[in-house]
Design a protein around this motif. Structure first.
Motif, mmCIF file in Angstrom:
data_model
loop_
_atom_site.group_PDB
_atom_site.id
_atom_site.type_symbol
_atom_site.label_atom_id
_atom_site.label_comp_id
_atom_site.label_asym_id
_atom_site.label_seq_id
_atom_site.Cartn_x
_atom_site.Cartn_y
_atom_site.Cartn_z
ATOM 1 N N GLY A 49 -1.037 6.296 3.732
ATOM 2 C CA GLY A 49 -2.357 6.911 3.795
ATOM 3 C C GLY A 49 -3.439 6.142 3.064
ATOM 4 O O GLY A 49 -4.536 6.666 2.842
ATOM 5 N N ALA A 50 -3.159 4.878 2.706
ATOM 6 C CA ALA A 50 -4.146 4.086 1.974
ATOM 7 C C ALA A 50 -5.196 3.513 2.911
ATOM 8 O O ALA A 50 -4.947 3.264 4.092
ATOM 9 N N SER A 51 -6.387 3.241 2.356
ATOM 10 C CA SER A 51 -7.449 2.638 3.142
ATOM 11 C C SER A 51 -7.424 1.121 3.060
ATOM 12 O O SER A 51 -8.137 0.457 3.800
ATOM 13 N N ARG A 52 -6.595 0.589 2.173
ATOM 14 C CA ARG A 52 -6.495 -0.854 2.007
ATOM 15 C C ARG A 52 -5.212 -1.210 1.283
ATOM 16 O O ARG A 52 -4.464 -0.322 0.838
ATOM 17 N N CYS A 53 -4.933 -2.511 1.169
ATOM 18 C CA CYS A 53 -3.724 -2.999 0.507
ATOM 19 C C CYS A 53 -4.097 -3.682 -0.807
ATOM 20 O O CYS A 53 -5.234 -4.112 -1.012
ATOM 21 N N ASP A 79 -6.267 4.313 -4.715
ATOM 22 C CA ASP A 79 -7.260 3.929 -3.706
ATOM 23 C C ASP A 79 -8.558 4.704 -3.976
ATOM 24 O O ASP A 79 -8.555 5.940 -4.005
ATOM 25 N N ILE A 123 -11.015 5.311 -2.143
ATOM 26 C CA ILE A 123 -11.538 6.036 -0.985
ATOM 27 C C ILE A 123 -10.647 7.226 -0.639
ATOM 28 O O ILE A 123 -11.104 8.364 -0.532
ATOM 29 N N THR A 124 -9.337 6.981 -0.492
ATOM 30 C CA THR A 124 -8.418 8.051 -0.073
ATOM 31 C C THR A 124 -7.702 8.718 -1.245
ATOM 32 O O THR A 124 -7.024 9.731 -1.060
ATOM 33 N N SER A 155 0.844 -1.191 0.000
ATOM 34 C CA SER A 155 0.000 0.000 0.000
ATOM 35 C C SER A 155 0.873 1.231 0.000
ATOM 36 O O SER A 155 2.031 1.206 0.442
#
Length: 214
Positions: free
Chosen positions: A6-10, A107, A109-110, A3
């Motif tokens: 600052g990511a919301s997921r991998c 990402d 989301i972010t 990731s």
């Protein structure tokens, strides 16, 4: 999985370095594997060119010139992102050129980018030399009965032969002869259907072999 900060997921991103021979096409492919948010991810896939530490982001819609980008969903949530190179010719002063790239996903989301680097090395070998194994970068002398004019050692066509390090093959016909004492003899060999007759005519030889000395 990897990731960006600052990511919301991998993400699981697979990418590897590639080698291209001069004047051949190349497809370098990275993969985003088993993504659970396939609808959001498909429109957020990028190839990123890294030139002198400056990054340029490409999508299938904005990449131009002799580099193309293609995105294929190979199964639900898994995408292959291909960098298609249509021209790998090099200037005469270069034997290899390396391009640095990254395979990336944003990402949803972010909006943070997660990337994995890979490189493209375009390799040029002089006539008579080639890359013998795809995973090797170095140019090697082409072995006997092969030839190379564009960086790749290839087998000679049927009925043609070559010495090691040849840029092309020849069809040479020769046979043993028997002479009677005190009689004249003409022993003849032939170079058949040569396409470069002007150059070859002044480069024909007969070689005497005596006690392994030529």
């Amino acid at each position: 999985e990897v990731s960006g900060s600052g990511a919301s997921r991998c993400f699981q991103i697979l990418a590897k370095d590639e080698i291209a021979l001069e004047n051949t096409g190349l497809v370098a492919t990275c993969s985003i594997v088993l993504d659970k948010f396939s609808d959001e991810i498909k429109k957020n896939l990028y190839l990123i060119s890294v030139l002198e530490n400056e990054e340029v982001y490409f999508t299938p819609g904005n990449i131009t010139g002799n580099r193309k980008m293609q995105v294929v969903e190979v199964e639900p949530g898994t995408y292959n992102v291909s960098l298609i190179v249509s021209d790998t010719s090099l200037p005469e002063n270069l034997q290899n050129k390396t391009e640095n790239w990254k395979c990336g996903v944003q990402d949803p989301i972010t909006e943070i980018y997660t990337t994995v680097p890979f490189s493209l090395t375009i390799k040029s070998c002089k006539a008579g030399k080639g890359i013998l194994k795809s995973e090797e970068v170095g140019c090697e002398v082409c072995p006997k009965n092969t030839f190379s004019s564009q960086s790749q050692c290839e087998a000679c066509p049927d009925k043609e032969v070559s010495g090691s390090g040849a840029s092309r093959c020849f069809q040479i016909l020769a046979k043993d002869e028997i002479a009677l004492e005190n009689t004249g003899l003409v022993a003849t060999c032939s170079i058949v259907l040569d396409k470069f007759s002007d150059e070859i005519k002044k480069n024909l030889y007969l070689i005497s072999v005596l006690e392994n000395e030529e």
